[in-house]
Design a protein around this motif. Structure first.
Motif, mmCIF file in Angstrom:
data_model
loop_
_atom_site.group_PDB
_atom_site.id
_atom_site.type_symbol
_atom_site.label_atom_id
_atom_site.label_comp_id
_atom_site.label_asym_id
_atom_site.label_seq_id
_atom_site.Cartn_x
_atom_site.Cartn_y
_atom_site.Cartn_z
ATOM 1 N N GLU A 1 -5.916 13.262 6.546
ATOM 2 C CA GLU A 1 -6.329 12.104 7.344
ATOM 3 C C GLU A 1 -6.068 10.759 6.688
ATOM 4 N N GLY A 2 -6.382 10.641 5.427
ATOM 5 C CA GLY A 2 -6.213 9.355 4.754
ATOM 6 C C GLY A 2 -4.757 8.937 4.644
ATOM 7 N N TRP A 3 -3.907 9.893 4.304
ATOM 8 C CA TRP A 3 -2.481 9.571 4.180
ATOM 9 C C TRP A 3 -1.858 9.290 5.537
ATOM 10 N N ALA A 4 -2.295 9.994 6.558
ATOM 11 C CA ALA A 4 -1.799 9.709 7.907
ATOM 12 C C ALA A 4 -2.233 8.296 8.327
ATOM 13 N N ALA B 1 0.842 -1.204 0.000
ATOM 14 C CA ALA B 1 0.000 0.000 0.000
ATOM 15 C C ALA B 1 0.876 1.253 0.000
ATOM 16 N N PRO B 2 0.415 2.297 -0.669
ATOM 17 C CA PRO B 2 1.191 3.547 -0.688
ATOM 18 C C PRO B 2 1.185 4.214 0.682
ATOM 19 N N VAL B 3 2.232 4.988 0.967
ATOM 20 C CA VAL B 3 2.288 5.713 2.234
ATOM 21 C C VAL B 3 2.536 7.208 2.031
ATOM 22 N N ASN B 4 2.910 7.602 0.841
ATOM 23 C CA ASN B 4 3.183 9.015 0.558
ATOM 24 C C ASN B 4 2.386 9.467 -0.665
ATOM 25 N N PRO B 5 1.745 10.604 -0.562
ATOM 26 C CA PRO B 5 0.968 11.119 -1.692
ATOM 27 C C PRO B 5 1.881 11.641 -2.798
ATOM 28 N N ARG C 1 -13.517 8.572 8.853
ATOM 29 C CA ARG C 1 -13.585 8.345 10.300
ATOM 30 C C ARG C 1 -14.672 7.341 10.649
ATOM 31 N N ALA C 2 -15.821 7.450 9.974
ATOM 32 C CA ALA C 2 -16.931 6.523 10.232
ATOM 33 C C ALA C 2 -16.543 5.095 9.839
ATOM 34 N N GLU C 3 -15.889 4.951 8.702
ATOM 35 C CA GLU C 3 -15.464 3.613 8.271
ATOM 36 C C GLU C 3 -14.441 3.025 9.236
ATOM 37 N N LEU C 4 -13.472 3.826 9.634
ATOM 38 C CA LEU C 4 -12.449 3.342 10.554
ATOM 39 C C LEU C 4 -13.069 2.916 11.885
ATOM 40 N N ALA C 5 -14.116 3.616 12.303
ATOM 41 C CA ALA C 5 -14.772 3.286 13.574
ATOM 42 C C ALA C 5 -15.484 1.931 13.520
ATOM 43 N N ARG D 1 -8.299 -1.133 7.418
ATOM 44 C CA ARG D 1 -8.060 0.296 7.622
ATOM 45 C C ARG D 1 -7.390 0.903 6.390
ATOM 46 N N GLN D 2 -6.451 0.170 5.807
ATOM 47 C CA GLN D 2 -5.798 0.648 4.586
ATOM 48 C C GLN D 2 -6.811 0.776 3.447
ATOM 49 N N ALA D 3 -7.676 -0.200 3.322
ATOM 50 C CA ALA D 3 -8.682 -0.163 2.257
ATOM 51 C C ALA D 3 -9.581 1.065 2.417
ATOM 52 N N ALA D 4 -9.974 1.366 3.638
ATOM 53 C CA ALA D 4 -10.798 2.550 3.892
ATOM 54 C C ALA D 4 -10.036 3.818 3.511
ATOM 55 N N ALA D 5 -8.762 3.894 3.879
ATOM 56 C CA ALA D 5 -7.954 5.077 3.549
ATOM 57 C C ALA D 5 -7.748 5.193 2.042
ATOM 58 N N GLN D 6 -7.605 4.081 1.360
ATOM 59 C CA GLN D 6 -7.438 4.138 -0.089
ATOM 60 C C GLN D 6 -8.723 4.569 -0.782
#
Length: 182
Positions: free
Chosen positions: A43-46, A30-34, A138-142, A102-107
């Motif tokens: 938020e997503g990149w963090a 998964a990527p970590v830097n935009p 935030r809702a997805e991560l929760a 969590r990664q999938a949600a951020a992506q």
């Protein structure tokens, strides 16, 4: 006297370790830097960077190699060791699945944000949409909880016909994770 299940225990540990290896592959990929470093602290990149750190931690934390001595001979000792390895692998897979989700949600957040920005930058005209995008993340991560992960993995294992009779409880997994916090 041996219960004759060590073959099942060995196969179960192998399945779980295979699942964990696959999860680690996806986590590491998964990527970590935009592309645009102005988005670095969004938020997503963090979240993606934290997932990468968590994935590395779960891979690097030491296995518990303290296995109680069994008085029942070599088969009973093997049983005790397999149960210990089973817990270790199961808890790592559990944490790996949580990180992966969590990664999938951020992506997804990255994709939604890109659709909102359409190649541009944040401005007053798209702030409400970007805030909604952040709130959705935030809702997805929760919703990614230990309880949901444990239930999801158990249901998946059962649907694949895997032997789950001695899988650790959620409480045992949580104890394992707590004992390995940084």
């Amino acid at each position: 006297m041996s219960d004759g299940l060590n073959e099942y225990r060995t196969a179960r540990v192998a399945e779980i370790l295979s699942d964990f290896r696959t999860l680690q592959y996806y986590i590491a990929a998964a990527p970590v830097n935009p592309d645009d470093m102005e988005d670095y602290y969004t938020e997503g990149w963090a979240a993606l960077r934290q997932c990468a750190l968590d994935g590395q931690h779960i891979l690097n934390c030491a296995a518990d190699i303290t296995v109680p001595r069994s008085s029942g001979g070599p088969d009973e000792q093997a049983k005790a060791e397999l149960k210990q390895v089973h817990l270790d692998a199961y808890a790592r897979r559990h944490e790996g699945q949580k990180i992966y989700l969590r990664q999938a949600a951020a992506q997804r957040w990255i994709e939604w944000r890109a659709q909102i920005l359409m190649g541009g930058r944040p401005h007053s005209g798209n702030q409400a949409q970007l805030r909604a995008c952040d709130q959705q993340l935030r809702a997805e991560l929760a919703t990614i909880t230990d309880e949901s992960i444990h239930a999801e993995l158990l249901a998946s294992d059962i649907s694949m016909g895997r032997w789950t009779s001695e899988d650790p409880s959620l409480r045992a997994v949580q104890r394992w994770v707590r004992s390995r916090r940084r």
